[in-house]
Design a protein around this motif. Structure first.
Motif, short mmCIF file in Angstrom:
data_model
loop_
_atom_site.label_atom_id
_atom_site.label_comp_id
_atom_site.label_asym_id
_atom_site.label_seq_id
_atom_site.Cartn_x
_atom_site.Cartn_y
_atom_site.Cartn_z
N VAL A 176 0.79 -1.14 -0.06
CA VAL A 176 0.24 0.06 -0.13
C VAL A 176 0.77 1.15 0.11
CG1 VAL A 176 -1.84 1.42 1.09
CG2 VAL A 176 -1.83 -1.18 1.41
N THR A 177 1.96 1.14 0.85
CA THR A 177 2.66 2.55 1.12
C THR A 177 4.02 2.22 1.60
OG1 THR A 177 2.69 4.85 1.55
CG2 THR A 177 1.68 3.43 3.13
N VAL A 184 6.01 9.80 3.03
CA VAL A 184 4.91 8.80 2.69
C VAL A 184 4.81 8.68 0.94
CG1 VAL A 184 2.51 8.00 2.67
CG2 VAL A 184 3.31 9.49 4.38
N VAL A 186 4.30 6.49 -2.39
CA VAL A 186 3.69 5.59 -3.17
C VAL A 186 4.54 4.74 -3.96
CG1 VAL A 186 2.12 5.49 -5.23
CG2 VAL A 186 1.91 7.48 -3.76
N PRO A 187 4.26 3.22 -3.63
CA PRO A 187 5.24 2.41 -4.00
C PRO A 187 5.19 2.05 -5.42
CG PRO A 187 3.44 1.18 -3.07
CD PRO A 187 3.10 2.72 -2.84
#
Length: 221
Positions: A176-177, A184, A186-187
């Motif tokens: 998810v992250t 934070v 975003v993968p």
């Protein structure tokens, strides 16, 4: 979205304040002492028992997108959840669990899509804070039997410098992250992993051990 919150105590009002800027919020409260229109003037306030069909019918609950059962009474939260789902077909029902011993009740059979147990989450966060390399379950989702899990990569992780796309995740797992310090992330596929990264996944319970093995003892080529 239209959101109904059952319970306008401290928890219900706090949720309403977070949502009111972007959503239409209705607070349902049976205790007149908790009705405080001036506290959240943009919300709709209704005095009445959210466990009563007549009140839910009067607010046209079938038109709502989300119901949040946020009272301090687990029995009431279960009843509100069940009525919302079975009588009004509300797409998303979120329920507060006050006593972890009652968690077994808060499942799809009782109309709950997501159960939020504050004691359980606090305990998980304490465990997560001291358990680098351990897979920690942060939240359970009733639908699909999936869980939100977290693992912190050790500083000497063999994944250091490797891109996310190299992760051959087990079936029914999604990254998810990535939490990296204050960031934070975003993968995306080319994002390199680093020691100390906190990875949040949605995964079914059956593959949690496989996920932990992949992250801590990978067979890198």
């Amino acid at each position: 979205m239209k959101v109904a919150i059952a319970g306008a105590g401290a928890v219900g009002r706090s949720i309403a304040r977070e949502l009111i800027e972007h959503h239409e919020v209705t607070l349902l409260e049976r205790n007149p002492g908790h009705i405080d229109v001036d506290a959240i003037p943009a919300a709709h306030w209704r005095l009445g028992d959210a466990c009563e069909l007549s009140l839910l019918e009067s607010v046209k609950l079938e038109e709502f997108d989300v119901v949040i059962a946020a009272t301090g009474d687990d029995k009431a939260n279960v009843v509100v959840s069940l009525l919302s789902k079975t009588e009004f077909a509300v797409p998303r029902v979120v329920a507060r669990v006050n006593d972890p011993r009652n968690e077994w009740l808060f499942d799809e059979a009782w109309g709950v899509d997501v159960a939020v147990s504050t004691p359980r989450m606090l305990a998980s966060l304490v465990e997560e804070a001291v358990s680098v390399g351990d897979l920690v379950r942060l939240m359970e989702f009733s639908k699909g039997q999936a869980n939100l899990v977290e693992i912190t990569l050790p500083d000497d992780t063999p994944w250091g410098g490797k891109p996310v796309k190299r992760l051959e995740l087990p079936r029914d797992v999604a990254l998810v992250t990535i939490l990296r310090g204050p960031r934070v992330i975003v993968p995306e596929g080319d994002e390199p992993l680093e020691g100390g990264d906190e990875l949040l996944f949605v995964a079914v319970a059956e593959v949690e051990d496989d996920l932990r093995e992949l992250l801590l003892h990978p067979r890198l080529r």
